[in-house]
Design an enzyme around this catalytic site. Structure first.
Site, PDB file in Angstrom:
ATOM      1  CE  LYS A  12       0.806   1.245   4.504  1.00 34.38           C
ATOM      2  NZ  LYS A  12       1.635   2.384   4.908  1.00 34.38           N
ATOM      3  CG  ASP A 139      -1.027   0.009   8.175  1.00 32.00           C
ATOM      4  OD1 ASP A 139      -1.870   0.809   8.611  1.00 32.00           O
ATOM      5  OD2 ASP A 139       0.148   0.330   7.878  1.00 32.00           O
TER       6      ASP A 139
HETATM    7  O1  C5P Z   1      -0.826  -1.358  14.661  1.00 28.59           O
HETATM    8  P1  C5P Z   1       0.609  -1.611  14.457  1.00 28.59           P
HETATM    9  O2  C5P Z   1       1.120  -2.765  15.286  1.00 28.59           O
HETATM   10  O3  C5P Z   1       1.008  -1.758  13.026  1.00 28.59           O
HETATM   11  O4  C5P Z   1       1.346  -0.321  14.980  1.00 28.59           O
HETATM   12  C1  C5P Z   1       2.733  -0.291  15.178  1.00 28.59           C
HETATM   13  C2  C5P Z   1       3.076   0.893  16.033  1.00 28.59           C
HETATM   14  O5  C5P Z   1       2.847   2.115  15.311  1.00 28.59           O
HETATM   15  C3  C5P Z   1       2.243   1.044  17.285  1.00 28.59           C
HETATM   16  O6  C5P Z   1       2.795   0.315  18.357  1.00 28.59           O
HETATM   17  C4  C5P Z   1       2.301   2.532  17.551  1.00 28.59           C
HETATM   18  O7  C5P Z   1       3.540   2.883  18.131  1.00 28.59           O
HETATM   19  C5  C5P Z   1       2.319   3.109  16.144  1.00 28.59           C
HETATM   20  N1  C5P Z   1       0.965   3.479  15.669  1.00 28.59           N
HETATM   21  C6  C5P Z   1       0.325   4.581  16.217  1.00 28.59           C
HETATM   22  N2  C5P Z   1      -0.913   4.944  15.780  1.00 28.59           N
HETATM   23  C7  C5P Z   1      -1.530   4.242  14.801  1.00 28.59           C
HETATM   24  C8  C5P Z   1      -0.908   3.117  14.219  1.00 28.59           C
HETATM   25  C9  C5P Z   1       0.343   2.763  14.680  1.00 28.59           C
HETATM   26  O8  C5P Z   1       0.874   5.244  17.109  1.00 28.59           O
HETATM   27  N3  C5P Z   1      -2.730   4.630  14.382  1.00 28.59           N
END
Ligand code: C5P
Length: 299
Positions: A12, A139
């Site tokens: 993406k 994501d």
């Molecule tokens: O959701 P995911 O595990 O991919 O997110 C990885 C990190 O990115 C989270 O631990 C957080 O630090 C950051 N993040 C965030 N806000 C979001 C998505 C991700 O702060 N909406």
């Protein structure tokens, strides 16, 4: 019994990534406009004595092959939900840049879920799969559905978007990756003491997607994580400048980076921009891809 199942999942690019303030749970509220583009990882699930992950492709020495791999966690989550043992060999044929801001890890998780669901005959509904995806990462739901979508919440609450044509992109792959949490932390540091407005999708951007008009989309592209990514990786400015000088309609960091993305007006223009960006010596490799494309599919 099925011998193995292979699922193809796209990368993406975020055509808009509007980031709000940090929430009590540490995540950030987003208005995240995703576009799936034609660079793919393939995840193959084969019955095995126990859970095992292998990977081939560029930079796969940088991804964990133990149970911390997001694809392995996806298999374990689905198996736990249905009370079965996650005895599967997951092979990831990687083409999406590793830790590049193009949702490669999320693609592998969505691919593993769909592949294991088919292999084990669990027959999870679309809604169940989407909810498992959201547990795995912000994501991951988009990697499952593909196309184009607006992600609210932390990016997992999706509304599909109509897109009126194919957009042609060039992606410049940088040396090494960037950690998404580190980029969000840098975003927080850069905004310390400042009020951050609630993130909203741009009506101009949504219109440009709907009409498929690249010239209208270009000035509407935006990424609130770009300043943070550039702060951690200042050399990306030279890559962005190289693409703009080569005639790209717009240049931006993809997601949390360090991959940079260049919107071009045609497939021919994308080929020319990709050659010029590579020749500038400001990136390690270039890729050309169009979008939107479909999400995770069994092949
Ligand atoms: O959701 P995911 O595990 O991919 O997110 C990885 C990190 O990115 C989270 O631990 C957080 O630090 C950051 N993040 C965030 N806000 C979001 C998505 C991700 O702060 N909406």
């Amino acid at each position: 019994m099925t011998a193995s199942v292979t699922v193809r999942v796209p990368a993406k690019v975020n055509v808009q990534l509007a980031v709000g303030g940090a929430r009590p749970d540490g995540f950030h509220d987003l208005a995240n406009v995703f576009l799936a583009v034609g660079l793919y990882d393939e995840v193959t699930a084969t019955p095995a004595a126990s859970l095992r992950v292998t990977a081939t492709g560029p930079d796969t020495d940088r991804i964990p092959l133990d149970r911390t791999n997001l694809a392995a966690r996806a298999a374990e989550l689905l198996a736990a939900r249905y009370g079965i043992a996650p005895d599967v060999h997951l092979h990831i044929a990687k083409d999406i840049p590793v830790a590049g801001g193009m949702a490669g890890g999320s693609a592998d998780a969505a691919g593993a879920l769909v592949a294991c669901d088919a292999l084990w005959g669990t027959g999870a509904s679309r809604e169940e799969l989407l909810s498992l995806c959201a547990e795995l990462g912000s994501d991951v739901p988009f990697s499952l559905v593909g196309g184009a979508a607006l992600g609210r919440g932390r990016g997992e609450l999706l509304t599909p978007l109509d897109v009126g044509g194919t957009f042609h992109w060039v992606f410049a792959v940088a040396e090494g990756g960037l950690s998404t949490p580190a980029v969000y932390q840098e975003f927080d540091r850069l905004h310390e003491g400042r009020a951050i407005p609630a993130p909203e999708a741009s009506p101009l951007l949504l219109d440009a997607l709907r009409t498929g008009d690249a010239t209208a989309l270009a000035p509407a592209l935006s990424n609130d994580l770009q300043a943070a990514a550039l702060s951690l990786r200042p050399s990306l400015t030279a890559t962005l400048d190289a693409g703009t000088a080569a005639g790209a309609l717009a240049a931006l960091v993809s997601g949390s980076g360090p991959t940079t993305a260049f919107l071009t007006k045609s497939a021919e223009s994308a080929a020319a921009v990709s050659e010029a960006v590579l020749a500038s010596g400001t990136c390690r490799a270039v890729r050309v891809a169009g979008g939107p494309v479909a999400g995770a599919v069994v092949v």
